[in-house]
Scaffold this motif. Sequence first.
Motif, PDB file in Angstrom:
ATOM      1  N   THR A 168      35.745  37.807  58.099  1.00  7.50           N
ATOM      2  CA  THR A 168      36.226  36.579  57.458  1.00  7.50           C
ATOM      3  C   THR A 168      37.196  36.916  56.328  1.00  7.50           C
ATOM      4  OG1 THR A 168      34.023  35.737  57.848  1.00  7.50           O
ATOM      5  CG2 THR A 168      35.469  34.405  56.470  1.00  7.50           C
TER       6      THR A 168
ATOM      7  N   GLY B  51      31.850  33.336  59.188  1.00  2.00           N
ATOM      8  CA  GLY B  51      30.639  34.075  58.877  1.00  2.00           C
ATOM      9  C   GLY B  51      30.809  34.876  57.608  1.00  2.00           C
TER      10      GLY B  51
ATOM     11  N   ILE C 174      34.108  30.391  56.467  1.00  2.00           N
ATOM     12  CA  ILE C 174      32.748  30.821  56.810  1.00  2.00           C
ATOM     13  C   ILE C 174      32.132  30.036  57.976  1.00  2.00           C
ATOM     14  CG2 ILE C 174      30.355  30.944  55.926  1.00  2.00           C
ATOM     15  CD1 ILE C 174      31.567  32.005  53.299  1.00  2.00           C
TER      16      ILE C 174
END
Lengths: 260, 213
Positions: free
Chosen positions: B88, B83, B76
């Motif tokens: 992701t 993100g 992340i």
Amino acid sequence: MNAKISPAATNRIEFRDVSFHINDILKRLIVSQVSLEIPHGETLVLLGRSGSGKTTLLKLMNGMLLPTKGEILVQDRSTTSWDPIRLRRGIGYVIQDAGLFPHFTVAENVGLVPSLESWDAARIAARVDEMLHLVGLDPREFAHRHPRELSGGQRQRVGVARALAADPPILLMDEPFGALDPVTRAELQREFSALVHRLGKTIVFVTHDLREALLLASRIVLLEAGHVVARAAPQEFLHLDHPEVRAFTSSLSVTPGSSA
Amino acid sequence: MNPQTTWAFFMDHRDEILGATLDHLTLVIIAMIIAIFIGVPLGMFIVQRPALRAIALGAASIFQTIPSLALFGFLIPIPFIGGIGKRTAIVALVLYALLPILRNTYVGLTGIDPAVLEAAEAMGMTRAQILFRVRFPLALAVILAGIRTATIITIGVATIAAAIGAGGLGTFIFRGVALVSDSLILAGAIPSAVLALLADFLLGLLERRLKVS
Ligand SMILES: Nc1ncnc2c1ncn2[C@@H]1O[C@H](COP(=O)(O)OP(=O)(O)OP(=O)(O)O)[C@@H](O)[C@H]1O
Ligand SMILES: [Mg+2]
């Protein structure tokens, strides 16, 4: 570097004081100081017990192994200076246990080298048919089978057909008839020796069967533990005075019906 | 848990369940395509480069050892690939799928009868010809077995991807846990289990057809 094995040149093979050892700590010699000349058109039979170095000598000739000492000349050029791909395309090789490609059909196996040499499809197909007939396999029955659908002897015959397919001027044959029954074996040996005289190829034929050696050879070379211990024409070979020769000739004298 | 209320729930929400199943499948398919396009060529490459072999296999097995939720967590904060969201999730799924594909490609390509490879060499085939015409076709069933394992893992891990907002069937499971609703949990659990079993069956079928004995 890019020269091909040419059919026109003399297909001589010469071993000059060749030794070969496996590259491990023991440095055990597999082939020891072999000097040998195989003139154009000869059928040389390499005879020797299991483990005496016969297969190793063949692999030295087509550059799959390179000598530790000395050199091997094929068409007067050392195997170390040949382009290995070009060298091998000009040398038919019958592998000891056939070594067929399991994912190819019989036809694809036999047509492999011609296809590598970019022959057109029709010419390959015709050649495959011709080769299968030659080794006594009906193309209609066998061409589309896979190796797993063949008997051991049929596989060996496909191996022979594959080695001959691109019409190489030099043939290396590692016990090509080993898995055949005596009848078929004798048949193929006769056909093969007739073929050899017609084809005019330089042939190195490996066997541990003295009878086969006597039948096919223009000269017999006997190996013992990596050394050449005897060499002679078939007629003379039987009379050589060497313990290993006697070991082989005595194996001949076992006749049916004789009791110990 | 009452089968009747669950069935009624399924019927009432079948569009959403179907939508989530398709989302889930999309996630898995995209990740698998990328993983195959990385894993198979890389596996072929490391056959020729022993020096890279340990590094590639080692890295892939590290990714696979990291717990999936933790891997999402690590990704992340990373710019571009990180993100919240599908991207992701796909990166994480690819990293997970890589090891079985890479390892089976390598094992398949190197586990071929030496007599066959020797014959190929003796016929004067080049290294590339041996790779593409002998090794690869003979390794195909083993490679496919790796793809099958990877697909099943990916279908499972993709349910967890819902935690980082990637959508898919995991959404129902997480929501169901939060709301203590068995029906909602099953709306995620049953389709994802069916997907995994179906993928296993179909790829297994293909694998058997490709096997050369
Ligand atoms: N790659 C290898 N590593 C170690 N030893 C080897 C290797 N290849 C061959 N040898 C050894 O070299 C010796 C000669 O082997 P080679 O295969 O040439 O024998 P051969 O005469 O062909 O025997 P056979 O009749 O059983 O085929 C044997 O003792 C064998 O164990
Ligand atoms: Mg041998």
